[in-house]
Design a protein around this motif. Structure first.
Motif, PDB file in Angstrom:
ATOM      1  N   TYR A 218       0.844  -1.361   0.031  1.00 18.95           N
ATOM      2  CA  TYR A 218      -0.051   0.009  -0.043  1.00 18.95           C
ATOM      3  C   TYR A 218       0.932   1.273   0.084  1.00 18.95           C
ATOM      4  N   ALA A 219       1.875   1.347   0.811  1.00 16.38           N
ATOM      5  CA  ALA A 219       2.580   2.579   0.909  1.00 16.38           C
ATOM      6  C   ALA A 219       3.874   2.519   0.152  1.00 16.38           C
ATOM      7  N   GLY A 220       4.049   1.441  -0.664  1.00 22.40           N
ATOM      8  CA  GLY A 220       5.059   1.484  -1.967  1.00 22.40           C
ATOM      9  C   GLY A 220       6.206   1.856  -1.480  1.00 22.40           C
ATOM     10  N   MET A 221       6.533   0.512  -0.128  1.00 24.71           N
ATOM     11  CA  MET A 221       7.663   0.752   0.545  1.00 24.71           C
ATOM     12  C   MET A 221       9.219   0.615  -0.413  1.00 24.71           C
ATOM     13  N   ASP A 222       9.010  -0.304  -1.272  1.00 25.74           N
ATOM     14  CA  ASP A 222       9.990  -0.761  -2.102  1.00 25.74           C
ATOM     15  C   ASP A 222      10.445   0.423  -2.943  1.00 25.74           C
ATOM     16  N   LEU A 223       9.850   1.241  -3.385  1.00 17.61           N
ATOM     17  CA  LEU A 223       9.856   2.334  -4.164  1.00 17.61           C
ATOM     18  C   LEU A 223      10.626   3.471  -3.207  1.00 17.61           C
ATOM     19  N   ILE A 224      10.171   3.555  -2.217  1.00 12.75           N
ATOM     20  CA  ILE A 224      10.259   4.595  -1.031  1.00 12.75           C
ATOM     21  C   ILE A 224      11.857   4.225  -0.753  1.00 12.75           C
ATOM     22  N   GLU A 225      11.991   2.901  -0.504  1.00  9.59           N
ATOM     23  CA  GLU A 225      13.502   2.488  -0.159  1.00  9.59           C
ATOM     24  C   GLU A 225      14.429   2.786  -1.223  1.00  9.59           C
ATOM     25  N   GLN A 226      14.186   2.632  -2.460  1.00  9.61           N
ATOM     26  CA  GLN A 226      14.918   2.588  -3.847  1.00  9.61           C
ATOM     27  C   GLN A 226      15.124   4.386  -3.932  1.00  9.61           C
ATOM     28  N   ALA A 227      14.096   4.909  -3.587  1.00 10.90           N
ATOM     29  CA  ALA A 227      14.300   6.455  -3.515  1.00 10.90           C
ATOM     30  C   ALA A 227      15.269   7.192  -2.506  1.00 10.90           C
ATOM     31  N   SER A 228      15.107   6.701  -1.393  1.00 11.29           N
ATOM     32  CA  SER A 228      15.955   6.558  -0.129  1.00 11.29           C
ATOM     33  C   SER A 228      17.480   6.620  -0.619  1.00 11.29           C
ATOM     34  N   ALA A 229      17.693   5.387  -1.142  1.00  9.95           N
ATOM     35  CA  ALA A 229      19.041   5.183  -1.745  1.00  9.95           C
ATOM     36  C   ALA A 229      19.613   6.108  -2.861  1.00  9.95           C
ATOM     37  N   ASP A 230      18.778   6.348  -3.655  1.00 11.32           N
ATOM     38  CA  ASP A 230      19.143   7.147  -4.899  1.00 11.32           C
ATOM     39  C   ASP A 230      19.140   8.692  -4.601  1.00 11.32           C
ATOM     40  N   LEU A 231      18.325   9.192  -3.550  1.00 15.52           N
ATOM     41  CA  LEU A 231      18.277  10.716  -3.288  1.00 15.52           C
ATOM     42  C   LEU A 231      18.948  10.916  -2.009  1.00 15.52           C
ATOM     43  N   GLY A 232      19.309   9.894  -0.972  1.00  7.68           N
ATOM     44  CA  GLY A 232      20.173  10.187  -0.081  1.00  7.68           C
ATOM     45  C   GLY A 232      19.341  10.646   1.219  1.00  7.68           C
ATOM     46  N   PHE A 233      18.123  10.550   1.286  1.00  6.80           N
ATOM     47  CA  PHE A 233      17.292  10.919   2.523  1.00  6.80           C
ATOM     48  C   PHE A 233      17.080   9.571   3.497  1.00  6.80           C
ATOM     49  N   GLU A 234      16.896   9.589   4.834  1.00  5.02           N
ATOM     50  CA  GLU A 234      16.729   8.818   5.744  1.00  5.02           C
ATOM     51  C   GLU A 234      15.220   8.512   6.010  1.00  5.02           C
ATOM     52  N   ILE A 235      15.002   6.987   5.821  1.00  7.36           N
ATOM     53  CA  ILE A 235      13.397   7.006   6.153  1.00  7.36           C
ATOM     54  C   ILE A 235      13.150   6.647   7.864  1.00  7.36           C
ATOM     55  N   VAL A 236      12.177   7.147   8.387  1.00  7.36           N
ATOM     56  CA  VAL A 236      11.895   6.850   9.660  1.00  7.36           C
ATOM     57  C   VAL A 236      10.473   6.081   9.695  1.00  7.36           C
ATOM     58  N   PRO A 237      10.499   4.893   9.751  1.00  6.95           N
ATOM     59  CA  PRO A 237       9.281   4.168   9.942  1.00  6.95           C
ATOM     60  C   PRO A 237       8.486   4.532  11.217  1.00  6.95           C
ATOM     61  N   CYS A 238       7.196   3.939  11.104  1.00 10.96           N
ATOM     62  CA  CYS A 238       6.544   3.925  12.425  1.00 10.96           C
ATOM     63  C   CYS A 238       5.347   2.983  12.047  1.00 10.96           C
ATOM     64  N   TYR A 239       5.345   1.848  12.550  1.00 14.94           N
ATOM     65  CA  TYR A 239       4.525   0.702  12.111  1.00 14.94           C
ATOM     66  C   TYR A 239       2.901   0.952  12.879  1.00 14.94           C
TER      67      TYR A 239
END
Length: 384
Positions: A218-239
């Motif tokens: 739903y969240a598209g986490m695979d794509l967000i994680e890829q964007a994080s690696a490409d663009l250099g930002f940190e993901i702060v998750p909350c479940y």
């Protein structure tokens, strides 16, 4: 002997060319001849979700536009209850070709135990009663439950956030099952994070989501994680909790995550899930605004109207996708194999921004932001 082999090979090649030609035939999406009996359609969803109502509404309009249903004026239920809409359709559509089966509505109500029973019951009906000719499978749960070899009834998967990564389809060009078709727009989720980062430049992105296969989809986490690696930002998750029967718990889990994330991130991505709705949105917006946090709504304009900062929307709403889905329903009725149909919906997007929210969080709206926004909203609306 050699001549005989040459003739045999030639015949095989000719048959192969003929088969490819037939498989590639462009089936009509409009009614051709009146069938001996109407196609009986059933509906299955994982649970109530407002966008499922919108898709069912848009598909019905599309079917009417293509001539499968006589022109009609659909009711507008403020609570966007798919059961109410389905019951109305089963009693009121006028069609020589289609029947929305009155007892063909199935919902698991976001309960895993119920999901197992409901999906098994539906599949048993498809195989033994043989009184259903097509299923509209709404959302990820429904798509996953019917993307298998346990039945052969044509199935149209609609509104699954990421049918590829959730295992519903094999790839964007092949569903993997002869009876299965799934609408897929891979560009939308890819563009959301890229555009949000480009405009806001966050270093830490808060993402509340349910840490399950479906929740990540739903969240598209695979794509967000890829964007994080490409663009250099940190993901702060909350479940959070999402696909559960206790709606109040799902809603509170998202509120709690916003309280946890807002003090320690630069931006929040508001992903699709059970706890993000008209009831919780004012609370979530209030928390984000208190900390001056830009928010991006995964589901576009209506959520931005309620106070999230940014969102991508389809330029023409769901109407074109409704016609796209109806178009493929028509082709299947006219003989096309669901697996052979084009799954990718090529929609165009525009950016919507809430200027009142920008003011509330103290965001300087520079020329780039203004240029990117196709639609500016000047106030925050309260959900009905």
């Amino acid at each position: 002997m050699k001549k005989t082999q040459e003739i045999f090979i030639c015949l095989m090649l000719c048959c192969s060319v003929l088969t490819v030609s037939v498989a590639a035939e462009d089936f009509s999406s409009r009614p051709q001849v009146k069938p001996e009996q109407r196609w009986r359609i059933a509906y299955y969803q994982g649970g109530e979700y407002e966008y499922y109502y919108d898709y069912l509404y848009a598909m019905t309009k599309g079917l009417s536009k293509l001539g499968w249903i006589e022109p009609l004026s659909l009711p507008d239920y403020p609570d966007r209850d798919t059961l109410k809409l389905w019951q109305w359709l089963s009693l009121n559509i006028n069609s020589q070709y289609l029947e929305f089966v009155p007892d063909g509505y199935y919902s698991a109500d976001w309960d895993n135990i119920s999901r197992h029973k409901i999906s098994n019951s539906l599949i048993s009906r498809l195989n033994h009663n043989k009184d259903i000719d097509m299923v509209f499978a709404m959302g990820t749960w429904a798509g996953q439950d019917l993307a298998n070899n346990l039945h052969r009834v044509p199935t149209i998967v609609v509104s699954a956030s990421d049918p590829l990564r959730s295992g519903i389809i094999k790839n964007i060009d092949d569903s993997g099952y002869d009876h299965l078709f799934s609408s897929y727009d891979p560009r939308l989720q890819q563009q959301q994070i890229q555009v949000f980062h480009q405009l806001i430049g966050f270093k830490k992105l808060g993402v509340p989501y349910e840490n399950t296969v479906s929740g990540r989809s739903y969240a598209g986490m695979d794509l967000i994680e890829q964007a994080s690696a490409d663009l250099g930002f940190e993901i702060v998750p909350c479940y959070t909790l999402s696909d559960i029967a206790e709606q109040q718990m799902a809603e509170q889990s998202v509120v709690d995550c916003f309280d946890e994330l807002a003090p320690k991130v630069d931006a929040i991505f508001v992903s699709s899930q059970g706890g993000v709705n008209a009831k919780t949105t004012p609370k979530l917006v209030k928390i984000a605004n208190r900390y001056g946090i830009p928010t991006f709504a995964q589901h576009g304009e209506q959520q931005v109207r309620y106070g999230y900062l940014l969102g991508l929307i389809r330029r023409s709403g769901l109407g074109p996708e409704g016609v796209f889905l109806a178009d493929n329903v028509g082709k299947i009725i006219n003989g096309a194999k669901p697996r052979n149909l084009k799954q990718v919906f090529d929609g165009s997007f525009s950016m919507v921004m809430n200027m009142k929210t920008a003011e509330n969080i103290g965001l300087y709206v520079n020329a780039d932001l203004l240029a990117a926004a196709d639609n500016l909203l000047w106030q925050i609306e309260l959900p009905e």
